[in-house]
Design an enzyme around this catalytic site. Structure first.
Site, PDB file in Angstrom:
ATOM      1  N   ASP A   1       3.979  -5.222  52.554  1.00  0.00           N
ATOM      2  CA  ASP A   1       3.021  -6.321  52.719  1.00  0.00           C
ATOM      3  C   ASP A   1       2.545  -6.392  54.174  1.00  0.00           C
ATOM      4  OD1 ASP A   1       1.660  -8.747  52.756  1.00  0.00           O
ATOM      5  OD2 ASP A   1       3.467  -9.977  52.561  1.00  0.00           O
TER       6      ASP A   1
ATOM      7  N   HIS B   1       3.823 -15.359  54.182  1.00  0.00           N
ATOM      8  CA  HIS B   1       3.956 -13.950  54.579  1.00  0.00           C
ATOM      9  C   HIS B   1       4.642 -13.830  55.930  1.00  0.00           C
ATOM     10  CE1 HIS B   1       1.186 -12.616  51.381  1.00  0.00           C
ATOM     11  NE2 HIS B   1       0.594 -13.786  51.602  1.00  0.00           N
TER      12      HIS B   1
ATOM     13  N   HIS C   1       5.517 -10.994  41.640  1.00  0.00           N
ATOM     14  CA  HIS C   1       5.531 -12.456  41.637  1.00  0.00           C
ATOM     15  C   HIS C   1       4.246 -12.948  40.991  1.00  0.00           C
ATOM     16  CE1 HIS C   1       3.244 -11.451  45.238  1.00  0.00           C
ATOM     17  NE2 HIS C   1       2.757 -12.681  45.253  1.00  0.00           N
TER      18      HIS C   1
END
Lengths: 573, 573
Positions: free
Chosen positions: A216, A389, A93
């Site tokens: 992540d 997130h 991204h």
């Protein structure tokens, strides 16, 4: 171990053919160059069959101790030294911590292709254009769900929701292994564009068998679930109708959905919109052109045209949510913007959370705006921001969907990686299959799982002004020293024939303050040291300087408890 | 206006008798010297009948831009210049931002008495003892509820709950006016020591008629109510029994109740306790001696004695919750403490919130502790901390109890003061009776309410090493300049008779990095500038330096986009 540089076999072989031997072997190797043990500069090398692809090329912003540094990049010597170059850079991204180092990578390494989804590539193109690098690599658009072949690698982009549209995870196959690299994500089931995290596809990959997940870790410590981006729009729907003055919304310049939501609510209540701040205008243009943002004709105005409207008819979207010194919001707060100012009755919404380290600057801006009479809403006191997130429960969900045999937490400080590792353990992944790697760790993935087999140099490269990499730690150490108590320069002159001082030492101080008596005492001490050394037949400049440095430094410390940098200059005339 | 220094009448009088004329008039004047528009260095002057009392004398901790500064004090020239000195310093509680500047005040101003409650005075005595100032003023213990007479002032201490025991608000009467100065407070209805905020007494004052309230604004922006201190103890009761390794709890060194709660839970589960960190040991000793902390014999151990215990038998209370570089927790995190280390299986509870600006240091410590294998619980992820300040609903309650005719928000950044002002407006206090003052504002309270009638100089005084006040903004500006791109010194020598350069200029760089070619180019440029000026008969040293500075600075900027501090040194020999 094989002695050749960049050959990372655990056992030495007599016939290691060349420096790229290792990557010609049958293993898949993964080498994070950045993003582990830190938030920022995410960059991971994948090696198989003698070829290399790089997932993301991000930058980090300097910390306080990086005095004067503008940007921090991953060290890329591992790639720039590689004779074969890089087969492809694959981008998850378009956030700066995932793409910001791309121009620097393209300058130092031979890169064949850069792959990304439509919006990612659109934003990248503009960045490369500014750097004059449009021809440095072939830019190729990836379709979600259609795998691409990159030499020995097969890479599929999988839709993930995040705080910038068109984000993707990567399913990377090579050497008979399947690795899922999540990129940044959250499990937003009601995203603004309807493009949810593709849990179905992730489950399919899980059913096929995922050998390793790189996931992540940013919010791994945080319990529960991150609210949907939609929640911020709902807050705007509560806030905007009640306001009669100007409304300013500052957010990250790339948060296209945040802008979209603010615009939609503003339009519903009869406001026009101006976008202030170069990067946000640029991103909004690209997003509109590529179909990622919808704004009716006649809604957008130039900032200069705002004067023609009443305050209650205006929505101003602006950059500066981190209190950056030259940004639109900061300039508006300090009444230093050519087109926009804030007055009593206006409302400023800071639709972002300060990145750690930026808190004071953001608070300063809030105080200035409040002094100008504005009501300031920020994430501490109103639901005007959500994270991009996923929190712990979302990470657990992804682990459940992918059921990876092994997990390597990425994207985060050590505490976040450790929390992510714990989530994986809770989900049943054996501790032996959880890799807590560091930047530079060489992780080899074989049939027996992933193992750290070696490490390479993976430091940092500072960008300072026009210089990339020339500012080293020693310069930063000197800057830190100078920043604490300033500098004191002692200038002494010696006649060369007889080595006799031709005048009393002079002192120049900057950032160091001493009383007149101390300065006089210091001059006398410097003169005494020189006389004494010369009388003892010590006349080598270096020795004189050392003695001057130590004696004067000690005197100053005894009298003031300060340690300015002492620079003795001895001139032979 | 009266032209005499420190006479603040709005209209000039022909016969202004002397510099203290103003305070001999019949009005009550209130002058904040610190704590407005900032968090920290709270200090307020009250003037009536020619006498002065000072409420609190706090310090602030330096911000990033205060390079090398150790402490920040309110400027006290208004008090040190006062011939009559200070009748009394009255302290609300013993936090550094309310008492930390007291030793410096006692050095520069004549102070007759210092008043505080039992614990406040106990902690102050130890501080003054360290500074050798035990005889600088008479130290007097105040009883809650028993008013004291201080010349024209009558002051009553009213019990308030806060994150340090024995905190108080002050009801100050003078010139027929009643002012309530809240100090820091929260409305904890279940405090650890049972000493609740005395809402009954506050209501009585309200019934009598409060002319002005100076109220704590720290959490005015935050909605709702701050949880009780007891909540943290409940978290400890959940956390401690499940842990088998060491437990470390770091908190502010003055948070006596936090320590008490951790100790109580630890003892219940068979742990012994060591207190690590000088300030915390000192505070705990004083609190125990004065009856503010109860620890059974045999519970406390020396840190060195911990080795004799299993990890599961230990509770370590330590300083360093702000990540301070030399504090116990930081040293433990970096494995640099002589008596305590952390290993896998241990738990660290950071029972505090980072003060804005300290976030990165705290995060660094958390990461180090996590790397050592510890589980780290902090306020972002577990309920291990509560604020000592009341949120909006508590502030509203206090306003309802006191029903003040006028409100002056204190203790906070501008945004907090503005939020407090809004709460007062919501409660029905007319806008004209709400005073948004700044440090140095002279607020006069008369029958028509409070008005800002003048302002005095109320800046900051920096403590740097042994120096108090000698470091000025110009030194800090130089340090900032030096910190960004370092320093470049150009040494040129001229023969005095003919003004001819005796050798090529030399360059010395620190914190500045330039390529060899640039350094050579810079030397040539410096030589060229000198030659050209001398050829044009310009030989005045100052002019030569200026031209050298500008020419070299420009060259360096053009080539590098950096601006090191350029220091030309010209030696005539």
């Amino acid at each position: 171990m094989c002695g050749r540089q960049r050959c990372f076999r655990e056992t030495a072989r007599a016939s290691c053919p060349d420096p790229t031997y290792a990557s010609k072997s049958m293993s898949l190797r993964i080498i994070p160059l950045g993003g582990l043990g830190e938030v920022g500069k995410n960059m991971t090398v994948y090696e198989a069959g003698g070829e290399v692809i790089v997932v993301d090329a991000g930058l980090a912003f300097p910390r306080d101790e990086h005095l004067g540094v503008d940007l921090v990049l991953p060290e890329m010597t591992y790639l720039s030294d590689r004779p074969g170059g890089v087969r492809a850079v694959v981008l998850t991204h378009a956030h700066e911590d995932h793409v910001g180092a791309l121009p620097y990578l393209l300058r130092v390494a031979k890169v064949r292709e850069v792959w990304g989804t439509r919006l990612t590539l659109g934003l990248i193109k503009s960045k490369l254009d500014e750097h004059g690098l449009m021809r440095a690599a072939e830019l190729r658009e990836a379709d979600i769900g259609t795998p691409i072949e990159l030499g020995p690698f097969r890479v599929e982009f999988v839709r993930m929701a995040h705080s910038i549209p068109d984000s993707a995870a990567l399913a990377i196959e090579a050497e008979g292994k399947l690795v899922v690299h999540t990129g940044d994500y959250k499990l937003d089931h009601t995203p603004i564009d309807g493009q949810k995290t593709d849990v179905g596809r992730l489950a399919e990959l899980g059913n096929r068998g995922v050998d390793l997940m790189l996931g992540d870790s940013t919010n791994a410590e945080r319990p529960g679930v991150t609210p949907s981006e939609r929640v911020v729009g709902e807050a705007f729907r509560q806030i905007f109708p009640l306001r009669t003055g100007r409304i300013l919304v500052s957010s990250f310049a790339s948060n296209v959905h945040r802008m979209q939501q603010a615009i939609d609510v503003a339009v519903d209540h009869g406001r026009k919109v101006a976008i202030v701040g170069r990067s946000m205008r640029k991103n909004a243009n690209i997003a509109r052109n590529l179909g990622f943002m919808e704004v009716s004709d006649g809604v957008l105005m130039k900032p200069e045209e705002l004067r023609e409207l009443l305050p209650g008819q205006q929505l101003i979207l602006c950059t500066g949510s981190q209190g950056e010194p030259m940004s639109a919001m900061t300039r508006i707060a300090y009444n230093d913007h050519p087109a926009v100012s804030v007055e009593r009755g206006d409302t400023v919404v800071i639709s972002a959370k300060p990145v750690p380290g930026n808190e004071l600057r953001v608070h300063d801006a809030i105080n200035r705006l409040a002094q100008a009479g504005a009501e300031v809403l920020h994430q501490e006191i109103a639901p005007v921001h959500v994270s991009g997130h996923g929190n712990a429960e979302e990470l657990r969900t992804i682990i459940s969907l992918l059921r990876p045999k092994a997990v390597m937490p990425v994207h985060g400080e050590f505490r976040m990686l450790a929390a992510h590792a714990q989530l994986a353990r809770d989900a049943g992944v054996p501790s032996s299959e959880i890799v807590l790697a560091e930047n530079g760790s060489v992780v080899e993935l074989t049939d027996t799982g992933p193992r750290i087999v070696d490490e390479i140099q993976a430091g940092v490269t500072y960008v300072d002004g026009l210089g990339v990499g020339d500012v080293q730690d020693v310069a930063l150490r000197d800057r830190r020293h100078l920043s604490k108590d300033g500098v004191l320069i002692i200038v002494a002159t010696l006649a060369p024939e007889d080595g006799v001082p031709t005048s009393r030492p002079e002192l120049i101080a900057r950032g160091f303050t001493g009383a007149d008596e101390l300065i006089e005492e210091t001059r006398q001490e410097a003169a005494r040291v020189i006389d004494e050394l010369l009388a003892g037949d010590v006349s080598e400049i270096k020795l004189l300087q050392e003695h001057l440095h130590d004696a004067v430094g000690q005197l100053i410390y005894d009298r003031t408890r300060r340690r300015p940098m002492i620079l003795p200059v001895i001139v032979e005339v």
